[in-house]
Design a protein around this motif. Structure first.
Motif, PDB file in Angstrom:
ATOM      1  N   ALA A  28       0.895  -1.145  -0.125  1.00 44.10           N
ATOM      2  CA  ALA A  28       0.088  -0.065  -0.003  1.00 44.10           C
ATOM      3  C   ALA A  28       0.870   1.404   0.075  1.00 44.10           C
ATOM      4  O   ALA A  28       1.981   1.143   0.627  1.00 44.10           O
ATOM      5  N   TYR A  29       0.258   2.199  -0.773  1.00 43.72           N
ATOM      6  CA  TYR A  29       0.908   3.742  -0.669  1.00 43.72           C
ATOM      7  C   TYR A  29       0.094   4.311   0.607  1.00 43.72           C
ATOM      8  O   TYR A  29      -0.899   4.287   0.635  1.00 43.72           O
ATOM      9  N   VAL A  30       0.935   4.824   1.267  1.00 43.38           N
ATOM     10  CA  VAL A  30       0.558   5.543   2.599  1.00 43.38           C
ATOM     11  C   VAL A  30       1.098   6.962   2.958  1.00 43.38           C
ATOM     12  O   VAL A  30       2.189   7.172   2.600  1.00 43.38           O
ATOM     13  N   VAL A  31       0.425   7.944   3.248  1.00 40.11           N
ATOM     14  CA  VAL A  31       0.741   9.087   3.452  1.00 40.11           C
ATOM     15  C   VAL A  31      -0.343   9.664   4.457  1.00 40.11           C
ATOM     16  O   VAL A  31      -1.455   9.573   4.509  1.00 40.11           O
ATOM     17  N   GLY A  32       0.226  10.573   5.227  1.00 35.41           N
ATOM     18  CA  GLY A  32      -0.309  11.216   6.522  1.00 35.41           C
ATOM     19  C   GLY A  32      -0.186  10.611   7.629  1.00 35.41           C
ATOM     20  O   GLY A  32       0.520   9.517   7.935  1.00 35.41           O
ATOM     21  N   SER A  33      -0.730  11.632   8.739  1.00 32.25           N
ATOM     22  CA  SER A  33      -0.122  10.974  10.223  1.00 32.25           C
ATOM     23  C   SER A  33      -1.392  10.992  11.270  1.00 32.25           C
ATOM     24  O   SER A  33      -1.134  11.192  12.417  1.00 32.25           O
ATOM     25  N   ASN A  34      -2.420  11.064  10.893  1.00 33.75           N
ATOM     26  CA  ASN A  34      -3.620  11.143  11.917  1.00 33.75           C
ATOM     27  C   ASN A  34      -3.844   9.663  12.415  1.00 33.75           C
ATOM     28  O   ASN A  34      -4.154   8.849  11.878  1.00 33.75           O
ATOM     29  N   ALA A  35      -3.883   9.691  13.745  1.00 39.25           N
ATOM     30  CA  ALA A  35      -3.772   8.493  14.431  1.00 39.25           C
ATOM     31  C   ALA A  35      -5.642   7.998  14.654  1.00 39.25           C
ATOM     32  O   ALA A  35      -5.634   7.011  15.093  1.00 39.25           O
ATOM     33  N   ASP A  36      -6.478   8.926  14.346  1.00 37.87           N
ATOM     34  CA  ASP A  36      -7.612   8.541  14.422  1.00 37.87           C
ATOM     35  C   ASP A  36      -8.634   8.427  13.134  1.00 37.87           C
ATOM     36  O   ASP A  36      -9.851   7.717  13.162  1.00 37.87           O
ATOM     37  N   VAL A  37      -8.214   9.084  11.947  1.00 37.89           N
ATOM     38  CA  VAL A  37      -8.882   9.140  10.862  1.00 37.89           C
ATOM     39  C   VAL A  37      -8.096   8.428   9.837  1.00 37.89           C
ATOM     40  O   VAL A  37      -7.243   9.310   9.451  1.00 37.89           O
ATOM     41  N   SER A 120      -9.716  -1.806  13.065  1.00 37.47           N
ATOM     42  CA  SER A 120      -9.206  -2.183  14.177  1.00 37.47           C
ATOM     43  C   SER A 120      -8.139  -0.989  14.802  1.00 37.47           C
ATOM     44  O   SER A 120      -7.710  -1.268  15.929  1.00 37.47           O
ATOM     45  N   GLN A 121      -7.967  -0.043  13.973  1.00 37.04           N
ATOM     46  CA  GLN A 121      -6.743   0.835  14.118  1.00 37.04           C
ATOM     47  C   GLN A 121      -7.410   2.177  14.383  1.00 37.04           C
ATOM     48  O   GLN A 121      -6.932   3.188  15.234  1.00 37.04           O
ATOM     49  N   TYR A 122      -8.354   2.683  13.529  1.00 29.73           N
ATOM     50  CA  TYR A 122      -8.902   4.125  13.426  1.00 29.73           C
ATOM     51  C   TYR A 122     -10.189   3.970  14.032  1.00 29.73           C
ATOM     52  O   TYR A 122     -11.030   3.259  13.802  1.00 29.73           O
ATOM     53  N   LYS A 123     -10.691   5.367  14.558  1.00 25.40           N
ATOM     54  CA  LYS A 123     -12.091   5.546  14.816  1.00 25.40           C
ATOM     55  C   LYS A 123     -12.786   5.836  13.742  1.00 25.40           C
ATOM     56  O   LYS A 123     -13.958   5.552  13.755  1.00 25.40           O
TER      57      LYS A 123
END
Length: 235
Positions: A28-37, A120-123
């Motif tokens: 997967a390509y991943v970008v950003g750092s919000n732990a909830d969204v 399982s990880q994000y709200k």
């Protein structure tokens, strides 16, 4: 079925700022750092390495304030992006094999596993799907899931979408539909939503930035998706 319209377009200039990682068992390509969204982008036929969709993912991560994942849902097969610039090469592709290898039945378990991993990880989770991603984000937003898998979905020029999948939606949905699109027929457009006039299938991911009408539609489209995700993921 995907057709010539699913492969036409333009490759944009720019350098993606994200990284390559994994989600569930998929690259997967991943970008950003919000732990909830989080937002999961389901790419069109050019897949998770296509620069245009990586640049769009960067934009969503920044403007929505989300961690964005764009997984590989095509088993490592990457369409040659040279076809975007040189459409005469269309005949080199074996689309029948691509359809068979990436049918709904084949890829659905991976799509579901990736969203369950995010759940399982994000709200809060949103889904943005282009072309091929159209049917799949409707499935992920289906009312058959309780609790729901995602908070909202947005799709641009969907392919393989059915009336049954539209009827089964259980979360807020946004559709960016072009006026000219053999994959998302006038009948389905009338059934689902209004459309963007003067543009064709793939305008959101491969539109011509030098064409005034297409550029305005691209900007309107990505800004509309940002507003939609902000409303349902941060509202």
């Amino acid at each position: 079925m995907a057709s010539e319209c699913c492969l036409r377009g333009f490759q944009w200039d720019g350098t993606p700022i994200g990284k390559e990682s994994t989600l569930a068992n998929n690259k997967a390509y991943v970008v950003g750092s919000n732990a909830d969204v989080a937002i999961m982008v389901i790419p069109d036929l050019f897949g998770w390495t296509f620069v245009n969709e990586r640049l769009l993912s960067d934009y969503y991560a920044k403007e929505v304030n989300a961690t964005v994942y764009m997984p590989d849902f095509f088993g490592g097969v990457v369409m040659p992006t040279e076809i975007v610039r040189d459409y005469s090469r269309f005949g080199e592709l074996d689309l029948d094999k691509f359809h068979k290898d990436n049918s709904k039945e084949v890829r659905w378990p991976e799509l579901l596993a990736c969203v369950q991993a995010l759940r399982s990880q994000y709200k809060c989770i949103g889904i943005i799907g282009y072309c091929y991603g159209g049917w799949s984000n409707f499935r992920l937003g289906s009312k058959e899931y309780s609790p729901r898998l995602v908070e909202c979905i947005s799709t641009a020029h969907p392919t393989w979408l059915t009336k049954e999948e539209i009827d089964n939606i259980g979360v807020p949905v946004q559709i960016l539909a072009p006026e000219v699109d053999p994959a998302f027929t006038p009948e389905l457009k009338a059934y689902a939503n209004a459309y963007f006039p003067g543009v064709e299938h793939a305008f959101a991911t491969r539109g011509n930035p030098d064409d005034g009408v297409e550029k305005r539609a691209m900007i309107r489209g990505k800004n509309a998706q940002v507003a939609w995700m902000k409303e349902w993921l941060h509202g």
